[in-house]
Design a protein around this motif. Structure first.
Motif, PDB file in Angstrom:
ATOM      1  N   PRO A 183     -36.224 -43.866  46.746  1.00 19.17           N
ATOM      2  CA  PRO A 183     -35.702 -45.151  46.286  1.00 19.17           C
ATOM      3  C   PRO A 183     -34.298 -45.036  45.705  1.00 19.17           C
ATOM      4  O   PRO A 183     -33.878 -43.959  45.282  1.00 19.17           O
ATOM      5  N   TRP A 184     -33.595 -46.142  45.698  1.00 21.32           N
ATOM      6  CA  TRP A 184     -32.263 -46.197  45.099  1.00 21.32           C
ATOM      7  C   TRP A 184     -32.398 -46.699  43.659  1.00 21.32           C
ATOM      8  O   TRP A 184     -33.002 -47.754  43.414  1.00 21.32           O
ATOM      9  N   GLN A 185     -31.814 -45.967  42.742  1.00 22.66           N
ATOM     10  CA  GLN A 185     -31.883 -46.327  41.342  1.00 22.66           C
ATOM     11  C   GLN A 185     -30.791 -47.332  40.986  1.00 22.66           C
ATOM     12  O   GLN A 185     -29.693 -47.301  41.540  1.00 22.66           O
ATOM     13  N   THR A 186     -31.115 -48.229  40.070  1.00 24.44           N
ATOM     14  CA  THR A 186     -30.129 -49.134  39.483  1.00 24.44           C
ATOM     15  C   THR A 186     -30.455 -49.246  37.996  1.00 24.44           C
ATOM     16  O   THR A 186     -31.584 -48.939  37.590  1.00 24.44           O
ATOM     17  N   PRO A 187     -29.515 -49.690  37.177  1.00 26.14           N
ATOM     18  CA  PRO A 187     -29.828 -49.883  35.761  1.00 26.14           C
ATOM     19  C   PRO A 187     -30.908 -50.948  35.529  1.00 26.14           C
ATOM     20  O   PRO A 187     -31.482 -51.008  34.436  1.00 26.14           O
ATOM     21  N   LEU A 188     -31.201 -51.756  36.549  1.00 25.58           N
ATOM     22  CA  LEU A 188     -32.192 -52.816  36.415  1.00 25.58           C
ATOM     23  C   LEU A 188     -33.520 -52.459  37.087  1.00 25.58           C
ATOM     24  O   LEU A 188     -34.403 -53.302  37.182  1.00 25.58           O
ATOM     25  N   GLY A 189     -33.648 -51.236  37.559  1.00 29.91           N
ATOM     26  CA  GLY A 189     -34.876 -50.816  38.218  1.00 29.91           C
ATOM     27  C   GLY A 189     -34.612 -50.239  39.587  1.00 29.91           C
ATOM     28  O   GLY A 189     -33.520 -50.389  40.154  1.00 29.91           O
ATOM     29  N   ASN A 190     -35.596 -49.550  40.129  1.00 32.12           N
ATOM     30  CA  ASN A 190     -35.459 -48.914  41.436  1.00 32.12           C
ATOM     31  C   ASN A 190     -35.670 -49.905  42.581  1.00 32.12           C
ATOM     32  O   ASN A 190     -36.400 -50.882  42.439  1.00 32.12           O
ATOM     33  N   LEU A 240     -29.722 -57.963  44.268  1.00 27.00           N
ATOM     34  CA  LEU A 240     -30.960 -57.936  45.049  1.00 27.00           C
ATOM     35  C   LEU A 240     -32.182 -57.794  44.136  1.00 27.00           C
ATOM     36  O   LEU A 240     -33.201 -58.468  44.332  1.00 27.00           O
ATOM     37  N   VAL A 241     -32.092 -56.888  43.154  1.00 30.05           N
ATOM     38  CA  VAL A 241     -33.222 -56.652  42.248  1.00 30.05           C
ATOM     39  C   VAL A 241     -33.631 -57.930  41.529  1.00 30.05           C
ATOM     40  O   VAL A 241     -34.816 -58.165  41.298  1.00 30.05           O
ATOM     41  N   ARG A 242     -32.671 -58.749  41.208  1.00 30.86           N
ATOM     42  CA  ARG A 242     -32.979 -59.976  40.465  1.00 30.86           C
ATOM     43  C   ARG A 242     -33.549 -61.073  41.358  1.00 30.86           C
ATOM     44  O   ARG A 242     -34.444 -61.804  40.960  1.00 30.86           O
ATOM     45  N   VAL A 243     -33.039 -61.208  42.583  1.00 33.81           N
ATOM     46  CA  VAL A 243     -33.478 -62.332  43.424  1.00 33.81           C
ATOM     47  C   VAL A 243     -34.700 -62.009  44.258  1.00 33.81           C
ATOM     48  O   VAL A 243     -35.455 -62.906  44.647  1.00 33.81           O
ATOM     49  N   CYS A 244     -34.899 -60.732  44.569  1.00 35.75           N
ATOM     50  CA  CYS A 244     -35.991 -60.358  45.479  1.00 35.75           C
ATOM     51  C   CYS A 244     -36.496 -58.961  45.101  1.00 35.75           C
ATOM     52  O   CYS A 244     -36.347 -58.004  45.872  1.00 35.75           O
TER      53      CYS A 244
END
Length: 290
Positions: A100-107, A145-149
């Motif tokens: 998975p790709w990590q982001t500060p808002l989740g993977n 993307l993490v926020r909308v879907c």
């Protein structure tokens, strides 16, 4: 989920690394996007693909959010992300087949099965995680993307400027996605590219308008020819028309194979509109392909 996660490469530069700050920025961008009138007659259910910009979110995020807000309405299970390989690490199209790709808002999870199918298409497609490690063109999409879907999985593709078979690669990808969609898979194709680089704002707007015309007609060859003509004209400050012309050309060919016939402009701007220097700008656009 297999493979090592991809750690963030540009958190703290292209977007805030702190989760709270980033969450606030993303919420603001999406709220602004919600106030922009949607083009008349655009049916989210008919959208097969999208164009998004990939500069720092403070500059291109308001335009990118127009496309990502639409993704939130579509709710695809998988998003194939075709991005610029700025450093030309890949030989052709490098497929991420790791974790998975990590982001500060989740993977963000990977669609392992589809990634394997795309990589198995053969040249110019090949597994190539290394081409993605420091590239920003797809990473900057993920906070939105993490926020909308948040449940969507992705297949990241790094499209190299060394690729010489854009139409063939796009057709191969398009045929595979058409079969998958016909079997019931919910897949969206997204191309990442900024537009004109570094001319004054007025030249940037003029150049972007000329390039968007063939792009919205899904005419990849005319898009390439138009950029070449524009560059030969030596417009002040201009160094390229689309930094992501390679992933865009592949995506347009794939979308044609899928059955899309036109693009609908969701919005366009320059970095000057976000407070950048109007003497040296970058252009951004968001579009939906139906």
């Amino acid at each position: 989920m297999s493979g090592r996660p991809r750690q963030t490469a540009v958190a703290g530069t292209f977007y805030p690394a702190e989760p709270e700050r980033l969450s606030q920025l993303v919420a603001t961008l999406l709220a602004v996007a919600a106030e922009v009138p949607r083009p008349a007659g655009l049916n989210p259910g008919a959208v097969a693909g999208l164009l998004v910009p990939h500069a720092g979110l403070v500059y291109s995020g308001a335009i990118a959010a127009l496309s990502w807000a639409l993704v939130g309405e579509i709710g695809p299970a998988t998003i194939v992300l075709a991005g610029t390989d700025h450093q030309a690490w890949a030989d052709g199209v490098g497929v991420w087949t790791g974790g998975p790709w990590q982001t500060p808002l989740g993977n963000v999870a990977i669609d392992d099965a589809l990634a394997a199918e795309i990589a198995a298409l053969g040249p110019p497609f090949a597994p190539d995680d290394a081409a993605h490690m420091t590239e920003h063109s797809l990473e900057v999409q993920l906070p939105l993307l993490v926020r909308v879907c948040p449940e969507a999985r992705i297949v990241p593709l790094a499209v190299s400027p060394r690729l010489t078979s854009h139409s063939e690669a796009g057709a191969m990808l398009g045929r595979l996605l058409t079969r998958s969609r016909a079997a019931g898979a919910s897949i969206l194709l997204v191309a990442s590219s900024d537009l004109a680089h570094y001319p004054p704002a007025s030249v940037c707007e003029e150049t972007d308008a000329e390039l968007l015309e063939p792009l919205l007609r899904l005419d990849a060859e005319e898009l390439r020819a138009a950029e070449a003509r524009i560059l030969r004209a030596h417009r002040p400050g201009l160094v390229c028309g689309l930094c992501g012309i390679d992933p865009v050309r592949v995506t347009l060919a794939a979308l044609t194979e899928i059955g899309a016939t036109r693009g609908i402009l969701l919005g366009a701007a320059t970095s000057a509109d976000a407070g950048g220097d109007p003497r040296r700008t970058v252009g951004y656009a968001a579009a939906a392909f139906v």
